[in-house]
Design a protein around this motif. Structure first.
Motif, PDB file in Angstrom:
ATOM      1  N   MET A   1      35.603 -24.314  20.543  1.00 45.42           N
ATOM      2  CA  MET A   1      34.959 -23.010  20.385  1.00 45.42           C
ATOM      3  C   MET A   1      33.632 -23.008  21.127  1.00 45.42           C
ATOM      4  SD  MET A   1      33.839 -21.067  16.873  1.00 45.42           S
ATOM      5  CE  MET A   1      32.949 -19.514  16.953  1.00 45.42           C
ATOM      6  N   ILE A   2      33.397 -21.927  21.842  1.00 44.10           N
ATOM      7  CA  ILE A   2      32.158 -21.787  22.592  1.00 44.10           C
ATOM      8  C   ILE A   2      31.285 -20.717  21.922  1.00 44.10           C
ATOM      9  CG2 ILE A   2      31.138 -21.090  24.789  1.00 44.10           C
ATOM     10  CD1 ILE A   2      33.527 -22.269  26.196  1.00 44.10           C
ATOM     11  N   TYR A   3      30.040 -21.106  21.624  1.00 43.46           N
ATOM     12  CA  TYR A   3      29.105 -20.216  20.941  1.00 43.46           C
ATOM     13  C   TYR A   3      28.033 -19.763  21.924  1.00 43.46           C
ATOM     14  CZ  TYR A   3      25.182 -18.911  17.909  1.00 43.46           C
ATOM     15  OH  TYR A   3      24.131 -18.259  17.318  1.00 43.46           O
ATOM     16  N   PHE A   4      27.766 -18.458  21.918  1.00 42.52           N
ATOM     17  CA  PHE A   4      26.720 -17.907  22.771  1.00 42.52           C
ATOM     18  C   PHE A   4      25.423 -17.844  21.972  1.00 42.52           C
ATOM     19  CE2 PHE A   4      24.394 -14.192  24.552  1.00 42.52           C
ATOM     20  CZ  PHE A   4      24.166 -14.716  25.818  1.00 42.52           C
ATOM     21  N   HIS A   5      24.430 -18.598  22.387  1.00 41.68           N
ATOM     22  CA  HIS A   5      23.159 -18.658  21.665  1.00 41.68           C
ATOM     23  C   HIS A   5      22.384 -17.364  21.863  1.00 41.68           C
ATOM     24  CE1 HIS A   5      18.976 -19.741  20.789  1.00 41.68           C
ATOM     25  NE2 HIS A   5      19.448 -20.758  20.086  1.00 41.68           N
ATOM     26  N   ASP A   6      22.191 -16.653  20.772  1.00 42.95           N
ATOM     27  CA  ASP A   6      21.479 -15.372  20.831  1.00 42.95           C
ATOM     28  C   ASP A   6      20.609 -15.226  19.587  1.00 42.95           C
ATOM     29  OD1 ASP A   6      20.629 -12.863  21.528  1.00 42.95           O
ATOM     30  OD2 ASP A   6      22.473 -11.837  20.929  1.00 42.95           O
ATOM     31  N   ILE A   7      19.730 -16.199  19.374  1.00 40.73           N
ATOM     32  CA  ILE A   7      18.868 -16.208  18.196  1.00 40.73           C
ATOM     33  C   ILE A   7      17.450 -15.852  18.610  1.00 40.73           C
ATOM     34  CG2 ILE A   7      18.013 -17.571  16.247  1.00 40.73           C
ATOM     35  CD1 ILE A   7      20.410 -19.412  16.597  1.00 40.73           C
ATOM     36  N   ASP A   8      16.890 -14.865  17.949  1.00 48.96           N
ATOM     37  CA  ASP A   8      15.510 -14.461  18.223  1.00 48.96           C
ATOM     38  C   ASP A   8      14.571 -15.555  17.692  1.00 48.96           C
ATOM     39  OD1 ASP A   8      13.034 -13.270  18.503  1.00 48.96           O
ATOM     40  OD2 ASP A   8      13.689 -11.323  17.753  1.00 48.96           O
ATOM     41  N   PRO A   9      13.752 -16.139  18.554  1.00 52.20           N
ATOM     42  CA  PRO A   9      12.841 -17.194  18.077  1.00 52.20           C
ATOM     43  C   PRO A   9      11.770 -16.683  17.114  1.00 52.20           C
ATOM     44  CG  PRO A   9      12.327 -16.600  20.334  1.00 52.20           C
ATOM     45  CD  PRO A   9      13.604 -15.889  19.998  1.00 52.20           C
ATOM     46  N   ILE A  10      11.610 -15.360  17.054  1.00 52.69           N
ATOM     47  CA  ILE A  10      10.625 -14.771  16.146  1.00 52.69           C
ATOM     48  C   ILE A  10      11.331 -14.393  14.850  1.00 52.69           C
ATOM     49  CG2 ILE A  10       8.993 -12.887  15.783  1.00 52.69           C
ATOM     50  CD1 ILE A  10       8.652 -12.773  18.827  1.00 52.69           C
ATOM     51  N   ALA A  11      10.925 -14.999  13.762  1.00 55.67           N
ATOM     52  CA  ALA A  11      11.561 -14.750  12.469  1.00 55.67           C
ATOM     53  C   ALA A  11      11.049 -13.471  11.831  1.00 55.67           C
ATOM     54  CB  ALA A  11      11.321 -15.929  11.527  1.00 55.67           C
ATOM     55  N   ILE A  12       9.743 -13.260  11.891  1.00 54.09           N
ATOM     56  CA  ILE A  12       9.109 -12.104  11.255  1.00 54.09           C
ATOM     57  C   ILE A  12       8.111 -11.500  12.230  1.00 54.09           C
ATOM     58  CG2 ILE A  12       7.746 -11.292   9.287  1.00 54.09           C
ATOM     59  CD1 ILE A  12       8.682 -13.776   7.761  1.00 54.09           C
ATOM     60  N   SER A  13       8.160 -10.197  12.367  1.00 52.42           N
ATOM     61  CA  SER A  13       7.219  -9.508  13.243  1.00 52.42           C
ATOM     62  C   SER A  13       6.616  -8.327  12.490  1.00 52.42           C
ATOM     63  CB  SER A  13       7.933  -9.015  14.518  1.00 52.42           C
ATOM     64  OG  SER A  13       7.016  -8.425  15.411  1.00 52.42           O
TER      65      SER A  13
ATOM     66  N   ARG B   1      20.192 -16.518  34.477  1.00 50.88           N
ATOM     67  CA  ARG B   1      19.141 -16.727  33.495  1.00 50.88           C
ATOM     68  C   ARG B   1      18.247 -15.500  33.349  1.00 50.88           C
ATOM     69  NH1 ARG B   1      15.447 -21.652  34.867  1.00 50.88           N
ATOM     70  NH2 ARG B   1      17.542 -22.540  35.071  1.00 50.88           N
ATOM     71  N   SER B   2      18.084 -14.759  34.430  1.00 57.55           N
ATOM     72  CA  SER B   2      17.221 -13.576  34.398  1.00 57.55           C
ATOM     73  C   SER B   2      17.975 -12.300  34.038  1.00 57.55           C
ATOM     74  CB  SER B   2      16.536 -13.396  35.762  1.00 57.55           C
ATOM     75  OG  SER B   2      15.788 -14.552  36.095  1.00 57.55           O
ATOM     76  N   THR B   3      19.276 -12.417  33.819  1.00 54.34           N
ATOM     77  CA  THR B   3      20.087 -11.249  33.470  1.00 54.34           C
ATOM     78  C   THR B   3      19.807 -10.842  32.028  1.00 54.34           C
ATOM     79  OG1 THR B   3      21.814 -12.039  34.960  1.00 54.34           O
ATOM     80  CG2 THR B   3      22.450 -10.356  33.348  1.00 54.34           C
ATOM     81  N   ASP B   4      19.842  -9.522  31.772  1.00 54.64           N
ATOM     82  CA  ASP B   4      19.558  -9.035  30.417  1.00 54.64           C
ATOM     83  C   ASP B   4      20.651  -9.490  29.456  1.00 54.64           C
ATOM     84  OD1 ASP B   4      21.551  -6.532  29.902  1.00 54.64           O
ATOM     85  OD2 ASP B   4      20.975  -6.638  32.018  1.00 54.64           O
ATOM     86  N   MET B   5      20.294  -9.576  28.178  1.00 55.63           N
ATOM     87  CA  MET B   5      21.188 -10.127  27.159  1.00 55.63           C
ATOM     88  C   MET B   5      22.451  -9.304  26.991  1.00 55.63           C
ATOM     89  SD  MET B   5      20.056 -13.004  26.097  1.00 55.63           S
ATOM     90  CE  MET B   5      20.998 -13.278  24.592  1.00 55.63           C
ATOM     91  N   ASP B   6      22.365  -7.989  27.108  1.00 57.00           N
ATOM     92  CA  ASP B   6      23.564  -7.153  26.946  1.00 57.00           C
ATOM     93  C   ASP B   6      24.616  -7.513  27.993  1.00 57.00           C
ATOM     94  OD1 ASP B   6      22.538  -5.824  24.771  1.00 57.00           O
ATOM     95  OD2 ASP B   6      21.655  -4.208  25.965  1.00 57.00           O
ATOM     96  N   THR B   7      24.175  -7.698  29.225  1.00 54.80           N
ATOM     97  CA  THR B   7      25.104  -8.067  30.288  1.00 54.80           C
ATOM     98  C   THR B   7      25.670  -9.464  30.057  1.00 54.80           C
ATOM     99  OG1 THR B   7      23.885  -6.703  31.875  1.00 54.80           O
ATOM    100  CG2 THR B   7      25.368  -8.382  32.772  1.00 54.80           C
ATOM    101  N   LEU B   8      24.825 -10.371  29.603  1.00 56.13           N
ATOM    102  CA  LEU B   8      25.292 -11.731  29.333  1.00 56.13           C
ATOM    103  C   LEU B   8      26.333 -11.751  28.215  1.00 56.13           C
ATOM    104  CD1 LEU B   8      22.004 -13.841  29.547  1.00 56.13           C
ATOM    105  CD2 LEU B   8      23.881 -13.761  31.205  1.00 56.13           C
ATOM    106  N   ARG B   9      26.161 -10.896  27.223  1.00 51.78           N
ATOM    107  CA  ARG B   9      27.152 -10.839  26.139  1.00 51.78           C
ATOM    108  C   ARG B   9      28.496 -10.369  26.669  1.00 51.78           C
ATOM    109  NH1 ARG B   9      22.882  -8.120  23.548  1.00 51.78           N
ATOM    110  NH2 ARG B   9      21.630  -9.497  22.217  1.00 51.78           N
ATOM    111  N   VAL B  10      28.474  -9.399  27.563  1.00 51.63           N
ATOM    112  CA  VAL B  10      29.723  -8.905  28.157  1.00 51.63           C
ATOM    113  C   VAL B  10      30.398 -10.018  28.952  1.00 51.63           C
ATOM    114  CG1 VAL B  10      30.718  -7.277  29.816  1.00 51.63           C
ATOM    115  CG2 VAL B  10      28.945  -6.505  28.229  1.00 51.63           C
ATOM    116  N   LEU B  11      29.618 -10.743  29.740  1.00 53.71           N
ATOM    117  CA  LEU B  11      30.164 -11.857  30.521  1.00 53.71           C
ATOM    118  C   LEU B  11      30.706 -12.950  29.605  1.00 53.71           C
ATOM    119  CD1 LEU B  11      27.412 -12.154  33.293  1.00 53.71           C
ATOM    120  CD2 LEU B  11      29.731 -11.232  33.548  1.00 53.71           C
ATOM    121  N   TYR B  12      30.028 -13.186  28.498  1.00 53.16           N
ATOM    122  CA  TYR B  12      30.475 -14.191  27.540  1.00 53.16           C
ATOM    123  C   TYR B  12      31.810 -13.796  26.923  1.00 53.16           C
ATOM    124  CZ  TYR B  12      30.796 -16.320  22.890  1.00 53.16           C
ATOM    125  OH  TYR B  12      31.245 -16.940  21.742  1.00 53.16           O
TER     126      TYR B  12
END
Length: 295
Positions: free
Chosen positions: A1-13, A171-182
């Motif tokens: 299984m391949i997991y796409f890392h998409d965790i916000d490093p900021i817990a609370i803002s 690496r510089s591609t926006d996350m939405d596009t990366l999710r589609v590619l994933y």
């Protein structure tokens, strides 16, 4: 299984205030050490030291971890940056903490604290060693959440895709596009070993259970410290084979990393301390009396 890392490093803002997961992991590490340390103190595992004395030791050790970890990282892995911009030493929010530097910082704090109290340095280290592994585990969780210190490509149908581990221009591609590619499987070849989690398991959970069990009964001086150094050195050396070398550079042979070189002395030290423990005295526990009214 391949997991796409998409965790916000900021817990609370909250407006301009941001709390990072990395900071929370450090807090959990210190709280765990405080809780476990109180148990060992009350059980008398460091005779002559009460809870106030342990609190002082923990405070100085916290300073040692932060200062030593940051200074060690900049000296071992970012010396050129430090020389070019000395103020980069204080940019802790950008990440970059060295275990080996933090260890030296803690040992310096423990030595100073022990000397002030007239205690044998290794009695203090033997007492504190079992408190460390769970903190290492939380620290590695912080590395994973922050998508840093990832491993090499797995080359198979499993692993973790880290955005920071993708080549340009992905690496510089926006996350939405990366999710589609994933989702389309286009990023599968970039799946990496989650070496942070390997270290969290070995240097954290496994080391904790081994050291807690090993130190459950009185051991000769140097034994617990030796076991800690030996286990960490072996585990870190092993994981480095699947972890990307720091700054992407091998020190020698196209496989030897700086982390492995820094871990070898710990293996040697661990063996030496275990040998020394065979002729060392055994410190007998003296439980700390409960405060009045709490007996």
């Amino acid at each position: 299984m391949i997991y796409f890392h998409d965790i916000d490093p900021i817990a609370i803002s909250l407006g301009p205030i941001q709390v990072h997961w990395y900071g929370i992991m450090y807090l959990l590490a210190f709280l765990t050490a405080w809780w476990l340390g109180r148990m060992r103190t009350q059980a008398g595992r460091l005779p002559g030291v009460d809870l106030n004395g342990f609190s002082d030791l923990l405070f100085y050790s916290m300073l040692g971890v932060v200062v030593g970890g940051r200074v060690g990282y900049m000296l071992f892995y970012g010396l050129s940056e430090l020389l070019a911009n000395p103020l980069s030493l204080f940019k802790v929010w950008e990440g970059g903490m060295s275990f080996h530097g933090g260890l030296l910082g803690v040992l310096a704090a423990a030595w100073w604290w022990s000397r002030r109290r007239g205690l044998h340095f290794f009695d203090t280290v033997d007492f504190a060693a079992p408190l460390v592994p769970l903190g290492l585990m939380f620290g590695r969780f912080g590395n994973f959440i922050g998508a840093e210190l990832w491993g090499k490509y797995t080359g198979s149908g499993w692993g973790v895709i880290f955005r920071s581990g993708l080549p340009e221009p992905l690496r510089s591609t926006d996350m939405d596009t990366l999710r589609v590619l994933y989702e389309a499987g286009e990023l599968d070849r970039y799946a990496r070993h989650p070496s942070q989690l390997y270290e969290a398991l070995l240097e954290g959970l496994v080391m904790f259970f081994v050291l807690w069990w090993f130190s459950a009964k009185p051991r000769a001086r140097y034994a617990v410290s030796g076991m800690f150094a030996l286990l960490y050195g072996v585990f870190r050396f092993a994981v480095e084979f699947v972890r990307m070398p720091d700054n992407g550079v091998y020190v020698a042979f196209d496989w030897l990393t700086r982390g492995q070189i820094l871990s070898l002395p710990l293996v040697v030290l661990g063996v030496l301390l275990l040998v020394m423990s065979r002729r060392a005295p055994v410190l007998q526990p003296r439980p700390v009396p409960a405060p009045e009214g709490k007996a």
